[in-house]
Design an enzyme around this catalytic site. Structure first.
Site, mmCIF file in Angstrom:
data_model
loop_
_atom_site.group_PDB
_atom_site.id
_atom_site.type_symbol
_atom_site.label_atom_id
_atom_site.label_comp_id
_atom_site.label_asym_id
_atom_site.label_seq_id
_atom_site.Cartn_x
_atom_site.Cartn_y
_atom_site.Cartn_z
ATOM 1 N N GLY A 1 28.297 29.063 39.023
ATOM 2 C CA GLY A 1 28.854 28.580 40.731
ATOM 3 C C GLY A 1 29.548 29.593 41.040
ATOM 4 O O GLY A 1 30.357 29.278 42.488
ATOM 5 N N ARG B 1 32.206 41.027 41.342
ATOM 6 C CA ARG B 1 32.918 39.781 41.639
ATOM 7 C C ARG B 1 33.252 38.791 43.029
ATOM 8 O O ARG B 1 32.635 38.469 43.888
ATOM 9 C CB ARG B 1 32.859 38.892 40.677
ATOM 10 C CG ARG B 1 32.412 38.855 39.202
ATOM 11 C CD ARG B 1 31.144 38.096 39.532
ATOM 12 N NE ARG B 1 31.618 36.609 39.545
ATOM 13 C CZ ARG B 1 31.005 36.466 38.170
ATOM 14 N NH1 ARG B 1 31.030 35.889 37.749
ATOM 15 N NH2 ARG B 1 31.521 35.018 38.797
ATOM 16 N N HIS C 1 33.639 29.617 28.601
ATOM 17 C CA HIS C 1 32.538 29.146 29.627
ATOM 18 C C HIS C 1 30.889 30.631 29.371
ATOM 19 O O HIS C 1 30.095 29.531 29.716
ATOM 20 C CB HIS C 1 32.875 28.923 30.728
ATOM 21 C CG HIS C 1 32.019 27.656 31.337
ATOM 22 N ND1 HIS C 1 31.373 27.328 31.414
ATOM 23 C CD2 HIS C 1 31.795 27.870 32.811
ATOM 24 C CE1 HIS C 1 30.529 25.995 31.969
ATOM 25 N NE2 HIS C 1 30.848 27.054 32.838
#
Length: 295
Positions: free
Chosen positions: A43, A190, A268
């Site tokens: 997210g 992004r 991550h």
């Protein structure tokens, strides 16, 4: 061999909204019982199915009918107002999406925010899930030794308050160990997605759903996951600075059929920093569904 993004792009209704997704590969009855494999992204700013899993699609499409889904509010999917805890909001749209495609049951992988959605989906619709892969999941991880918010979550909130390229670069830098992955091109891509019309409003609506006093407890999935009876693979980067590794411990203890795989020198984004090992570990785990059904 990589897929061209537009060649595998699709869309489908999910109740009153439309979800964007990417599909490749065919089901094989002898691998994972032939169930489709659905992947749900995280997210962060500019996150989408393609940005998280586009590079992983060829590896999984070798063995599975693979669908990468833009969750509501992200990528090219519609961005409705979030009127429940986001995990439930997204899981309830996902089941409508699968109904539209006439898919009865899937293997499900969720990364970070998508891990929370996948967990809620498995709790709400257990008969629709074969096996569950959770990758540094939100809502389920409970940090025992790290402060909250973690470094990665703090940097996400910083960007939400002041969406600049510098703050986005700081956020992306917290995702990975290998800083060479944080390229100018990635930041620009992004940033464009994160600031596209409706994207910032959608991200803030998602974030607010975890603070709303009526919905916040619904996002504390670690309190419920003892009810998950499906075989569950927890995957974690050892150096994860968003949902740190200690967050895996309660989930590992609570989920009856859980196992944990930790990727060293990895943050991550295990699907990127440990791409080959990640695909191999997940494929082997999902293939076990065939073995169990044959007993």
């Amino acid at each position: 061999m990589p897929f061209a993004k537009e060649d595998v792009r699709r869309s489908a209704k999910a109740g009153d909204i439309t979800l964007n997704y990417y599909e490749a590969g065919e089901a094989h009855a002898d691998i994972g019982a032939g169930l489709p494999f659905v992947l749900l992204h995280g997210g962060g700013p500019g996150a989408s199915a393609w940005s998280n899993f586009g590079s992983a699609l060829p590896r999984f499409a070798e063995n599975f009918r693979t669908l990468l889904v833009d969750q509501p509010g992200f990528g090219q999917s519609d961005k409705p107002e979030v009127k429940a805890n986001y995990f439930r909001h997204s899981a309830d749209y996902l089941v409508k999406f699968l109904d539209e495609l006439q898919i009865e049951k899937v293997h499900l992988l969720g990364n970070s925010l998508g891990g929370g959605t996948a967990t809620r989906f498995a709790l709400s619709y257990p008969d629709r899930v074969g096996r569950l892969v959770l990758m540094g999941p939100g809502g389920l991880s409970l940090n025992l030794f790290h402060a909250d918010p973690t470094e990665g979550v703090q940097r996400l909130m910083d960007f939400s308050m002041d969406p600049t390229r510098e703050r986005l670069r700081a956020f992306i830098s917290s995702m990975v160990v290998d800083q060479s992955l944080v390229t100018d091109a990635l930041v620009e891509e992004r940033f464009a997605d994160a600031t596209a019309p409706g994207s910032m409003e959608a991200m803030r609506s998602m974030g607010a759903s975890f603070w709303n006093p009526e919905w916040a407890e619904d996002g504390m999935l670690w309190r419920e996951v003892h009810a998950i009876k499906k075989p569950t693979l927890l995957t974690w980067g050892r150096e994860d600075r968003v949902n740190p590794l200690d967050g895996a411990l309660v989930a590992l203890k609570q989920i009856p059929r859980a196992q944990l795989h930790v990727f060293p020198n990895c943050g991550h984004w295990a699907q990127i920093e440990a791409a080959e090992e990640f695909a191999k570990v997940c494929t082997t785990f999902l293939a076990g569904h065939v073995e169990r059904n044959k007993k």
